[in-house]
Design an enzyme around this catalytic site. Structure first.
Site, PDB file in Angstrom:
ATOM      1  CG  ASP A  99      -0.395   0.543   2.442  1.00 45.58           C
ATOM      2  OD1 ASP A  99       0.814   0.309   2.684  1.00 45.58           O
ATOM      3  OD2 ASP A  99      -1.124   1.222   3.178  1.00 45.58           O
ATOM      4  CD  GLU A 100       5.373   1.680   2.565  1.00 41.59           C
ATOM      5  OE1 GLU A 100       5.901   2.767   2.851  1.00 41.59           O
ATOM      6  OE2 GLU A 100       5.465   0.673   3.261  1.00 41.59           O
TER       7      GLU A 100
HETATM    8  P1  TTP Z   1       0.268   0.082   6.781  1.00 41.23           P
HETATM    9  O1  TTP Z   1       0.372   1.117   5.704  1.00 41.23           O
HETATM   10  O2  TTP Z   1       1.378   0.010   7.785  1.00 41.23           O
HETATM   11  O3  TTP Z   1      -1.056   0.308   7.624  1.00 41.23           O
HETATM   12  P2  TTP Z   1      -2.488   0.762   7.129  1.00 41.23           P
HETATM   13  O4  TTP Z   1      -2.499   1.133   5.699  1.00 41.23           O
HETATM   14  O5  TTP Z   1      -3.477  -0.282   7.532  1.00 41.23           O
HETATM   15  O6  TTP Z   1      -2.778   2.020   8.036  1.00 41.23           O
HETATM   16  P3  TTP Z   1      -2.154   3.501   7.917  1.00 41.23           P
HETATM   17  O7  TTP Z   1      -3.337   4.388   7.647  1.00 41.23           O
HETATM   18  O8  TTP Z   1      -1.543   3.765   9.249  1.00 41.23           O
HETATM   19  O9  TTP Z   1      -1.168   3.488   6.800  1.00 41.23           O
HETATM   20  O10 TTP Z   1       0.117  -1.353   6.154  1.00 41.23           O
HETATM   21  C1  TTP Z   1      -0.606  -1.589   4.955  1.00 41.23           C
HETATM   22  C2  TTP Z   1      -1.358  -2.884   5.044  1.00 41.23           C
HETATM   23  O11 TTP Z   1      -0.452  -3.960   5.290  1.00 41.23           O
HETATM   24  C3  TTP Z   1      -2.369  -2.937   6.158  1.00 41.23           C
HETATM   25  O12 TTP Z   1      -3.635  -2.417   5.763  1.00 41.23           O
HETATM   26  C4  TTP Z   1      -2.437  -4.397   6.487  1.00 41.23           C
HETATM   27  C5  TTP Z   1      -1.062  -4.921   6.156  1.00 41.23           C
HETATM   28  N1  TTP Z   1      -0.288  -5.107   7.398  1.00 41.23           N
HETATM   29  C6  TTP Z   1      -0.264  -6.371   7.989  1.00 41.23           C
HETATM   30  O13 TTP Z   1      -0.864  -7.320   7.477  1.00 41.23           O
HETATM   31  N2  TTP Z   1       0.437  -6.536   9.156  1.00 41.23           N
HETATM   32  C7  TTP Z   1       1.101  -5.517   9.775  1.00 41.23           C
HETATM   33  O14 TTP Z   1       1.712  -5.707  10.836  1.00 41.23           O
HETATM   34  C8  TTP Z   1       1.071  -4.221   9.146  1.00 41.23           C
HETATM   35  C9  TTP Z   1       1.790  -3.050   9.787  1.00 41.23           C
HETATM   36  C10 TTP Z   1       0.372  -4.074   7.977  1.00 41.23           C
HETATM   37 MG    MG Z   2      -1.065   2.402   4.902  1.00 38.76          MG
END
Ligand code: TTP
Ligand code: MG
Length: 421
Positions: A99-100
């Protein structure tokens, strides 16, 4: 300038978008009876729920929350759409996780009029392409700062750090926010009175090298606002793996073999779609008491076929102790690229043909056909014998591979979810 885009509560937001009944409610993705929270919606985060938290604890903190099983295929599909949008904006896009991504904004300012205009265009296009997902964006002169900045106004926010403001930013940036600094490192730094990034500059490089080794030196660089890493559009994968926390701990070798086959299939498909082959197969086993072991085998000829990977993984599994029940099982393939001399030597030794190489070639041919069928007609159209049986009725006692083609696309039982998750 470098732009870092990070989707908001990604998995949870997808679930809320696809299911209006979940909107505005605390949603936790992952868990089930076991395992951990993959992510939580912002509504759930207010109760203290966060990624990697054990499901039971999340349930206690937020009893009214809704637990949803992850749908990785859907997240991947939407991730692909986000990356497409970014690539339409710049040729220099580096996907950093599901997601990034980073995007090099050099020269784009002129195309879009200004940096804020570029960011605005990105956010609008992502929202439209995904059907309504929001992201947060950070813009800064270097990578690690861009990543920190995308978190500043999360969710659905933007933070642009101009070069002239970097010094002031570092003076109030807690060291814990720097990627790579965990709670223990932060504590260790705290003992020397280092709380904010710029506090580090009071110490010499020698101090950091002797106390923290190479990572310490990198950290000092960061404290100066430096990060030499460029945005690299194609980062080569170094390994492919699949793992799963089982619904229930088990010592049943037959069941473990089936899970292994499902993992081998998943890893094999990913390798084949990237035209990769690897020579090292690794098995990962985590026991009920959370102790973990890995076992690897390096082959003469590289593999990417499901059966090729499975064969080695199974051998490794059969050599590990099952005195304790298994909680998690994983398979990985690494060591990509075919060492030609070695293959040629093998072929020579075998009268021009290496049995390993020829066998793998045959298996790959079959797999490519299966992959293509699935690509065209959907996941359910074919399944391997043991997997198909497992999906249909959960009974697959020592199935042979004659049922390679399963004509029934519909026979999915709840177990299929475990296998595919
Ligand atoms: P992140 O970008 O860390 O988290 P997020 O998008 O859910 O929230 P934020 O708004 O803070 O960015 O991670 C992206 C996805 O990766 C998240 O939706 C689910 C997955 N993930 C896991 O499965 N386990 C984990 O420990 C983390 C940090 C993320
Ligand atoms: Mg995220």
């Amino acid at each position: 300038m470098i732009v870092h885009v990070d989707m908001d509560a990604f998995f949870a937001s997808v679930e809320q978008m696809d299911n209006p009944a979940l909107r505005g409610r605390p949603v936790m993705v992952g868990g089930g009876d076991r395992g951990v929270v993959a992510t939580a919606s912002y509504e759930a985060r207010r109760f203290g729920v966060h990624s990697a938290m054990p499901a039971g604890q999340a349930r206690r903190l937020c009893p009214q929350g809704v637990f949803v099983r992850p749908r990785f295929d859907r997240y991947k599909e939407l991730s692909g759409k986000v990356m497409e949008v970014l690539r339409a904006h710049s040729p220099l896009v580096e996907q950093a996780s599901i997601d990034e991504a980073y995007l090099d904004a050099e020269g784009l300012e002129r195309v879009y009029g200004s940096l804020p205009a570029l960011v605005c265009s990105l956010r609008c296009a992502i929202r439209t392409a995904t059907g309504g997902l929001t992201c947060s964006v950070g813009v800064a002169p270097v990578k690690f700062l861009a990543k920190i900045c995308s978190d500043v106004n999360k969710p659905d926010g933007v933070f642009i750090l101009e070069t002239g403001d970097v010094e002031a930013f570092l003076a109030t940036l807690p060291v814990r926010k720097i990627p790579g600094v965990g709670p223990r490192m932060a504590e260790a730094l705290g003992k020397f009175g280092i709380r904010f990034a710029s506090d580090m500059r009071r110490y010499s490089p020698d101090f950091f090298r002797t106390r923290f080794g190479r990572p310490g030196l990198v950290l000092l660089e960061r404290a100066m606002g430096r990060d030499p890493r460029r945005v690299e559009p194609v980062r080569e994968a170094k390994s492919e793996s699949a793992e799963e926390t089982l619904a229930k701990d088990t010592r049943d070798l037959e069941q473990l073999r089936r899970i292994l086959l499902a993992h081998a299939e998943k890893v094999g498909r990913r390798l084949r779609s990237q035209k990769l082959q690897g020579r090292t197969v690794t098995l990962k086993v985590k026991y009920a008491d959370f102790t973990q072991i890995t076992r690897s085998k390096t082959l003469d000829a590289p593999v990417a076929s499901t059966q090729g990977i499975y064969g080695v993984a199974r051998e490794l599994l059969e050599a590990v102790s099952l005195k304790k029940a298994v909680r998690l099982l994983g398979v990985g393939v690494s060591n990509f690229g075919a060492p030609r001399e070695r293959l040629t030597l093998l072929s020579l030794l075998n009268g021009g043909r290496s049995p390993e190489f020829e066998g793998e070639k045959r298996r790959l041919k079959l797999d490519r056909t299966l992959d293509a069928l699935r690509e065209r007609f959907g996941e359910g159209v074919v399944a391997r014998g043991a997997l198909a049986m497992h999906r249909r009725d959960g009974l697959a006692q020592g199935q042979d591979q004659r049922q390679e083609l399963d004509p029934q696309p519909s026979g999915r039982t709840p177990e299929a979810g475990n296998l595919r998750g």
